[in-house]
Design a protein around this motif. Sequence first.
Motif, PDB file in Angstrom:
ATOM      1  N   ALA A  46       0.859  -1.182   0.000  1.00 52.09           N
ATOM      2  CA  ALA A  46       0.000   0.000   0.000  1.00 52.09           C
ATOM      3  C   ALA A  46       0.899   1.236   0.000  1.00 52.09           C
ATOM      4  O   ALA A  46       1.959   1.230  -0.614  1.00 52.09           O
ATOM      5  CB  ALA A  46      -0.934  -0.030   1.207  1.00 52.09           C
ATOM      6  N   VAL A  47       0.492   2.286   0.687  1.00 54.04           N
ATOM      7  CA  VAL A  47       1.304   3.491   0.770  1.00 54.04           C
ATOM      8  C   VAL A  47       1.821   3.654   2.191  1.00 54.04           C
ATOM      9  O   VAL A  47       1.294   3.076   3.134  1.00 54.04           O
ATOM     10  CB  VAL A  47       0.492   4.749   0.372  1.00 54.04           C
ATOM     11  N   GLY A  48       2.877   4.438   2.344  1.00 51.24           N
ATOM     12  CA  GLY A  48       3.397   4.713   3.673  1.00 51.24           C
ATOM     13  C   GLY A  48       4.003   3.512   4.363  1.00 51.24           C
ATOM     14  O   GLY A  48       3.960   3.409   5.590  1.00 51.24           O
TER      15      GLY A  48
ATOM     16  N   ASN B  53      -2.832  -4.867  -9.163  1.00 52.39           N
ATOM     17  CA  ASN B  53      -3.356  -3.691  -9.851  1.00 52.39           C
ATOM     18  C   ASN B  53      -4.741  -3.309  -9.334  1.00 52.39           C
ATOM     19  O   ASN B  53      -5.056  -2.118  -9.181  1.00 52.39           O
ATOM     20  CB  ASN B  53      -3.402  -3.938 -11.363  1.00 52.39           C
ATOM     21  N   LEU B  54      -5.574  -4.292  -9.045  1.00 53.60           N
ATOM     22  CA  LEU B  54      -6.869  -3.996  -8.436  1.00 53.60           C
ATOM     23  C   LEU B  54      -6.680  -3.364  -7.059  1.00 53.60           C
ATOM     24  O   LEU B  54      -7.412  -2.439  -6.677  1.00 53.60           O
ATOM     25  CB  LEU B  54      -7.709  -5.273  -8.326  1.00 53.60           C
ATOM     26  N   HIS B  55      -5.686  -3.856  -6.329  1.00 50.24           N
ATOM     27  CA  HIS B  55      -5.392  -3.295  -5.015  1.00 50.24           C
ATOM     28  C   HIS B  55      -4.916  -1.848  -5.134  1.00 50.24           C
ATOM     29  O   HIS B  55      -5.312  -0.975  -4.343  1.00 50.24           O
ATOM     30  CB  HIS B  55      -4.321  -4.148  -4.322  1.00 50.24           C
ATOM     31  N   ARG B  56      -4.080  -1.565  -6.118  1.00 51.92           N
ATOM     32  CA  ARG B  56      -3.613  -0.187  -6.332  1.00 51.92           C
ATOM     33  C   ARG B  56      -4.785   0.739  -6.643  1.00 51.92           C
ATOM     34  O   ARG B  56      -4.849   1.873  -6.142  1.00 51.92           O
ATOM     35  CB  ARG B  56      -2.586  -0.149  -7.470  1.00 51.92           C
TER      36      ARG B  56
ATOM     37  N   ILE C  45      -6.499   1.505  -3.444  1.00 52.37           N
ATOM     38  CA  ILE C  45      -5.794   2.510  -2.641  1.00 52.37           C
ATOM     39  C   ILE C  45      -6.064   3.902  -3.202  1.00 52.37           C
ATOM     40  O   ILE C  45      -6.359   4.847  -2.454  1.00 52.37           O
ATOM     41  CB  ILE C  45      -4.273   2.230  -2.622  1.00 52.37           C
ATOM     42  N   VAL C  46      -5.951   4.058  -4.521  1.00 48.46           N
ATOM     43  CA  VAL C  46      -6.196   5.362  -5.147  1.00 48.46           C
ATOM     44  C   VAL C  46      -7.615   5.830  -4.860  1.00 48.46           C
ATOM     45  O   VAL C  46      -7.849   6.994  -4.511  1.00 48.46           O
ATOM     46  CB  VAL C  46      -5.948   5.285  -6.673  1.00 48.46           C
ATOM     47  N   SER C  47      -8.580   4.935  -4.993  1.00 48.80           N
ATOM     48  CA  SER C  47      -9.962   5.286  -4.722  1.00 48.80           C
ATOM     49  C   SER C  47     -10.152   5.695  -3.274  1.00 48.80           C
ATOM     50  O   SER C  47     -10.867   6.654  -2.965  1.00 48.80           O
ATOM     51  CB  SER C  47     -10.877   4.105  -5.063  1.00 48.80           C
ATOM     52  N   SER C  48      -9.483   4.980  -2.357  1.00 50.48           N
ATOM     53  CA  SER C  48      -9.580   5.300  -0.937  1.00 50.48           C
ATOM     54  C   SER C  48      -8.946   6.651  -0.635  1.00 50.48           C
ATOM     55  O   SER C  48      -9.482   7.446   0.145  1.00 50.48           O
ATOM     56  CB  SER C  48      -8.910   4.204  -0.103  1.00 50.48           C
ATOM     57  N   LEU C  49      -7.788   6.922  -1.254  1.00 48.64           N
ATOM     58  CA  LEU C  49      -7.120   8.197  -1.037  1.00 48.64           C
ATOM     59  C   LEU C  49      -7.930   9.361  -1.603  1.00 48.64           C
ATOM     60  O   LEU C  49      -7.781  10.507  -1.167  1.00 48.64           O
ATOM     61  CB  LEU C  49      -5.725   8.185  -1.681  1.00 48.64           C
ATOM     62  N   SER C  50      -8.769   9.067  -2.562  1.00 50.09           N
ATOM     63  CA  SER C  50      -9.635  10.108  -3.118  1.00 50.09           C
ATOM     64  C   SER C  50     -10.862  10.338  -2.242  1.00 50.09           C
ATOM     65  O   SER C  50     -11.657  11.236  -2.514  1.00 50.09           O
ATOM     66  CB  SER C  50     -10.100   9.700  -4.532  1.00 50.09           C
ATOM     67  N   GLY C  51     -10.986   9.532  -1.191  1.00 52.45           N
ATOM     68  CA  GLY C  51     -12.107   9.709  -0.272  1.00 52.45           C
ATOM     69  C   GLY C  51     -13.371   9.003  -0.700  1.00 52.45           C
ATOM     70  O   GLY C  51     -14.440   9.233  -0.146  1.00 52.45           O
ATOM     71  N   HIS C  52     -13.298   8.136  -1.685  1.00 50.39           N
ATOM     72  CA  HIS C  52     -14.486   7.461  -2.188  1.00 50.39           C
ATOM     73  C   HIS C  52     -14.875   6.273  -1.309  1.00 50.39           C
ATOM     74  O   HIS C  52     -14.031   5.485  -0.902  1.00 50.39           O
ATOM     75  CB  HIS C  52     -14.247   6.946  -3.613  1.00 50.39           C
TER      76      HIS C  52
ATOM     77  N   ASN D  17       1.079   8.660  -9.726  1.00 51.22           N
ATOM     78  CA  ASN D  17       0.001   8.507  -8.761  1.00 51.22           C
ATOM     79  C   ASN D  17      -1.200   9.358  -9.181  1.00 51.22           C
ATOM     80  O   ASN D  17      -1.055  10.526  -9.519  1.00 51.22           O
ATOM     81  CB  ASN D  17       0.484   8.912  -7.361  1.00 51.22           C
ATOM     82  N   ALA D  18      -2.378   8.758  -9.125  1.00 54.56           N
ATOM     83  CA  ALA D  18      -3.562   9.448  -9.626  1.00 54.56           C
ATOM     84  C   ALA D  18      -4.077  10.529  -8.686  1.00 54.56           C
ATOM     85  O   ALA D  18      -4.794  11.432  -9.114  1.00 54.56           O
ATOM     86  CB  ALA D  18      -4.673   8.426  -9.889  1.00 54.56           C
ATOM     87  N   VAL D  19      -3.734  10.461  -7.410  1.00 55.01           N
ATOM     88  CA  VAL D  19      -4.238  11.422  -6.432  1.00 55.01           C
ATOM     89  C   VAL D  19      -3.302  12.611  -6.286  1.00 55.01           C
ATOM     90  O   VAL D  19      -3.726  13.770  -6.346  1.00 55.01           O
ATOM     91  CB  VAL D  19      -4.443  10.741  -5.056  1.00 55.01           C
TER      92      VAL D  19
END
Length: 354
Positions: A138-140, A172-175, A178-185, A254-256
């Motif tokens: 994930a990140v961090g 890739n689905l996991h990434r 993570i991007v969706s989660s970081l976007s607050g969705h 990174n998309a976010v």
Amino acid sequence: MLAQISSLPLPADNSLDLPQLMTEMAGLVEVIGARNFYSAALAALGRLLGCERQIAVRYAQFAKPQFLANYSLTAEAEVTYMRELYRIDPLLHLVRTQVPDRVMTALQMRREGNDNLYFENLYHSARIYDEIVVLLPAVGGVWVALCLDLDDRPFEPGEVEFVRHIYPLLENLHRLHIVSSLSGHRGGYLNDSQLAVMVVDDEGKPCFRNGVWSGKVTAAAEDAICAVSQDSSEGVHSLDELDVVHWEKLEDGNAVAPGGRVFVVERRSPGYLAIDNLFSQMITDYQLTPRECEILRHGLRGMSTAAIAKRLDIGAGTVRNHKHRLYSKLDVTSEREITSLIFDRIFKDQLTQA
């Protein structure tokens, strides 16, 4: 793509249902960013591999591991793990040092490990014969482990290779999750975490704070974190005796926040405990001889008196005499009591560091 899929290694029953594989992956796409993403990933893998027992665990760099889903361990086993056993969990050691392989089995880790104390206790108590582990970054510095276990046989090489082949798709689905989660969705992943997370863009402006960060980190503390980290793309800084913040640069793609940074605040916990260090302290505290220590190690690995004698090239009677003196020094009467003694020491050490 279909040609590649059709050449995948087969699960244990020598069948690969391509429509089922596509259906499972499509179902996983539908829950990207949602709180039940990891439960859905476990269920999909479980159906593909024929495993009904599964757990998902989040590993961080400083905080204790966190169960995201548990369909295998009893409540008692989970409490025991969180109280003391996590400190000798080989996966915790790997994610905090180096992950050599992102798909592995418990039997593989046991063969490569220096001791089997963790497996002998948690796996035997949970009646786990073998386990396949899928590690997703994930990140961090955070990793998520998807673990599926069997109670009556090892995983077949074809099953392991099957998971290795579909791993890029899972990652890739996991990434995307993570991007969706970081976007607050949809409130997934980071909003239900014990970790406080903030993402800043390439100009240092915050573009995401999860709920834990907003509730835990004051504006003044955030300003101090940004100030101490402004000249470095990655680093670690102690906020106080309990909390630590660490940060790292995000990829340019990174998309976010392309080229930005992610900050994670964690509550410190006692980290991985090398059994060798614990044995060294026990040697000193109980004045064990080198031979007694050897016998202690082999006994905790489940070796019988005869097997220990063969390994050390001594008589079985000599092993029994050493065991008698060892038990006397430790004030125990069985190897089970020795195991309890070791975990009591781990727990006391954990309380001392907390």
